[in-house]
Design an enzyme around this catalytic site. Structure first.
Site, PDB file in Angstrom:
ATOM      1  N   GLU A  48      20.134 -31.136 -65.951  1.00 20.04           N
ATOM      2  CA  GLU A  48      19.698 -30.847 -67.322  1.00 20.04           C
ATOM      3  C   GLU A  48      20.624 -31.420 -68.387  1.00 20.04           C
ATOM      4  O   GLU A  48      21.106 -30.694 -69.268  1.00 20.04           O
ATOM      5  CB  GLU A  48      19.509 -29.341 -67.515  1.00 20.04           C
ATOM      6  CG  GLU A  48      18.397 -28.781 -66.649  1.00 20.04           C
ATOM      7  CD  GLU A  48      17.923 -27.393 -67.044  1.00 20.04           C
ATOM      8  OE1 GLU A  48      18.552 -26.766 -67.908  1.00 20.04           O
ATOM      9  OE2 GLU A  48      16.906 -26.946 -66.483  1.00 20.04           O
ATOM     10  N   GLU A  54      13.721 -27.306 -59.977  1.00 22.03           N
ATOM     11  CA  GLU A  54      13.729 -25.898 -60.417  1.00 22.03           C
ATOM     12  C   GLU A  54      12.364 -25.550 -60.987  1.00 22.03           C
ATOM     13  O   GLU A  54      11.681 -26.402 -61.543  1.00 22.03           O
ATOM     14  CB  GLU A  54      14.771 -25.638 -61.520  1.00 22.03           C
ATOM     15  CG  GLU A  54      16.187 -25.568 -61.042  1.00 22.03           C
ATOM     16  CD  GLU A  54      17.200 -25.296 -62.159  1.00 22.03           C
ATOM     17  OE1 GLU A  54      16.874 -24.545 -63.097  1.00 22.03           O
ATOM     18  OE2 GLU A  54      18.305 -25.845 -62.065  1.00 22.03           O
TER      19      GLU A  54
HETATM   20  C1  BG6 Z   1      18.022 -24.098 -65.909  1.00 21.90           C
HETATM   21  C2  BG6 Z   1      19.369 -24.279 -65.280  1.00 21.90           C
HETATM   22  O1  BG6 Z   1      18.156 -24.306 -67.270  1.00 21.90           O
HETATM   23  O2  BG6 Z   1      17.376 -22.877 -65.807  1.00 21.90           O
HETATM   24  C3  BG6 Z   1      19.854 -23.138 -64.426  1.00 21.90           C
HETATM   25  O3  BG6 Z   1      19.464 -25.489 -64.593  1.00 21.90           O
HETATM   26  C4  BG6 Z   1      19.377 -21.834 -65.034  1.00 21.90           C
HETATM   27  O4  BG6 Z   1      21.245 -23.223 -64.321  1.00 21.90           O
HETATM   28  C5  BG6 Z   1      17.866 -21.812 -65.013  1.00 21.90           C
HETATM   29  O5  BG6 Z   1      19.914 -20.693 -64.458  1.00 21.90           O
HETATM   30  C6  BG6 Z   1      17.276 -20.545 -65.560  1.00 21.90           C
HETATM   31  O6  BG6 Z   1      17.788 -20.334 -66.834  1.00 21.90           O
HETATM   32  P1  BG6 Z   1      18.480 -18.968 -67.263  1.00 21.90           P
HETATM   33  O7  BG6 Z   1      18.986 -19.225 -68.636  1.00 21.90           O
HETATM   34  O8  BG6 Z   1      17.414 -17.952 -67.204  1.00 21.90           O
HETATM   35  O9  BG6 Z   1      19.565 -18.739 -66.291  1.00 21.90           O
END
Ligand code: BG6
Length: 471
Positions: free
Chosen positions: A165, A370
């Protein structure tokens, strides 16, 4: 397009899940690990620090065994830079190398393909003190770190992701605890885009190095991609949509995949006096780098309308909640979408649109690195977690991958966030994503025991049926 017959998932599709070192490992200063920016940052009020996290460092065997029980074909995790190089450069920490050797070997023992993220939000604190990504030397620091990883793990790791990201590091770095701006800097935005440029050069050089050192390995970027919708068919909203797509998504992928800056994003930077300076060889570095695939994180789409000067509301942005970009566009709530308990819009069909657009634009295979639902989970007295809401979320997104495959998109795999519960970037332990429940609270470490959530059993069936049984 409504397909009459859906294509199957490929036989070698990477069904798995994701994590990142600083959010799950814990052991934050153990066995010679140096501090990263995440270990020295001030944690958001009401959220856990990152000292223990899910204690994956000490539970990795059990965690991988649970992943194997679900039938994982892949596990995407990141390597902590300071576990390998405690000061970011210089001495290598043998214990760090040993840990990742063990982790990789444990995956391979179960035929789980390790997909390694080289950098996931955890700049070494020692390098932050030297100016972080603002320092031009950051390019060499990162390439050196890449070389150490390729030398030590390249015989077994065949899939690499460069920078997790990078677009979020650039757009919302303060929110995720990664933004370091050298003291006395008068133009923060210009500095941020100079940092972004250094990351782009570092990424390009790391991709070239990977291909030189590991001819059989594949490497790609891993941005957070949210396709942007216009709020209406008003022409000014269409321009705003194109603007935000350029600034949020294409800026990063155009450099990585096409070798040049996106013109709309570049014009915006120039207009504001924020364009980065190039050094000799940067353009060439971009041209020489060729990713083998695109890894991308998808949580939601974004919706924007034309920028309204008279609207003075301050919108607080994070990875999925948009803000306002002066003179360019402003985010609005999409009235057609539901939101998660943490306020992120949920848009499975937008996922298909995102995959189609990415493939159409870059013609590279896509790997979902993700996707997932952050929610409050409850462990029942008999050790169960009934997370039907997560099953529903994952099901709807997997359905859309199959649609995209049938549309002709080349999909490599699906690695949702996250394998086990871990600490969120800025909303603590209570915002859980895992298929595996980790018994701890925000501030009480409890037993750290692992429990199989309902989504665990469901995902096992999905993998067993290669995506056919989603019930
Ligand atoms: C992404 C990241 O932005 O989303 C992760 O790569 C992150 O590190 C995931 O944990 C979920 O976001 P958050 O802010 O809910 O932890």
């Amino acid at each position: 397009m409504k397909h009459k017959v859906l294509k199957d998932f490929p036989d070698d599709f990477f069904w798995g899940a994701s994590s990142s070192a600083y959010q799950c490992e814990g052991a934050s200063l153990e066995d010679g690990k140096g501090p990263s920016c995440q270990d020295v940052k001030e944690v958001p009020e009401g959220t856990s620090d990152l000292k223990v996290c899910s204690d994956h460092y000490h539970h990795y065997k059990e965690d991988i065994a649970l992943m194997a029980e679900m039938g994982f074909k892949s596990y995407r995790f990141s390597i902590s830079w300071t576990r390998i190089l405690p000061n970011g450069i210089g001495e290598v920490n043998p214990k760090g190398i040993e840990f990742y050797n063990n982790l990789i070997n444990e995956c391979l023992k179960y035929n789980i393909t390790p997909i390694v993220t080289m950098f996931h939000f955890d700049m070494p604190a020692a390098l932050d003190q030297k100016g972080s990504w603002s320092n031009r030397e950051s390019v060499d620091w990162f390439v050196n770190f890449a070389k150490v990883m390729f030398e030590n793990f390249g015989d077994r790791v065949k899939y690499w992701l460069t920078i997790n990201e990078q677009n979020m590091l650039t757009l919302v770095g303060a929110m995720i605890g990664t933004l370091t701006i050298p003291e006395g800097c008068e133009n923060v935005q210009k500095e941020v885009y100079q940092q972004n440029h250094h990351m782009l050069v570092a990424q390009a050089k790391a991709m070239v190095l990977c291909h030189e050192m590991l001819p059989n390995a594949k490497i790609g970027p891993a941005p957070n991609i949210s396709l942007v919708y216009p709020a209406s068919c008003k022409p000014a909203d269409i321009i705003a949509e194109e603007n935000f797509n350029a600034l949020r998504n294409w800026l990063y992928l155009d450099v990585a995949c096409k070798g040049y800056y996106n013109p709309i994003a570049w014009a915006y930077l120039v207009e504001n006096g924020w364009q980065p300076s190039f050094e000799d060889g940067d353009e060439e570095a971009f041209k020489n780098a060729h990713p083998d695939f695109i890894g991308f994180n998808y949580y939601s789409t974004a919706t924007v309308e034309a920028y309204d000067e008279s609207d003075t509301t301050e919108a607080k942005a994070d990875q999925q909640k948009g803000g306002r970009t002066k003179g360019f566009c402003q985010s609005i709530k999409n009235p057609n979408l539901m939101k998660s308990e943490f306020g992120w819009e949920i848009d499975p069909i937008g996922f298909r649109a995102t995959m189609r657009t990415l493939y159409d634009r870059y013609h590279l295979p896509l790997l979902v690195t993700e996707n997932g639902l952050g929610a409050y989970d409850t462990l029942t007295e008999d050790g169960k977690v009934h997370d039907d809401y997560r099953i529903e979320y994952l099901r709807k997104h997997i359905e859309q991958i199959r649609e995209a495959i049938t549309d002709g998109v080349d999909m490599l795999g699906y690695n949702p966030w996250s394998a086990m519960d871990l600490i969120s970037t800025h909303e603590g332990m209570k915002k859980r994503y895992g298929l595996i429940y980790v018994d701890r609270d925000e501030f009480d470490l409890k037993t750290l025991k692992r429990y199989r959530k309902d989504s665990f059993y469901w995902y096992k069936k999905v993998i067993e049926s290669n995506g056919k049984d989603l019930d």
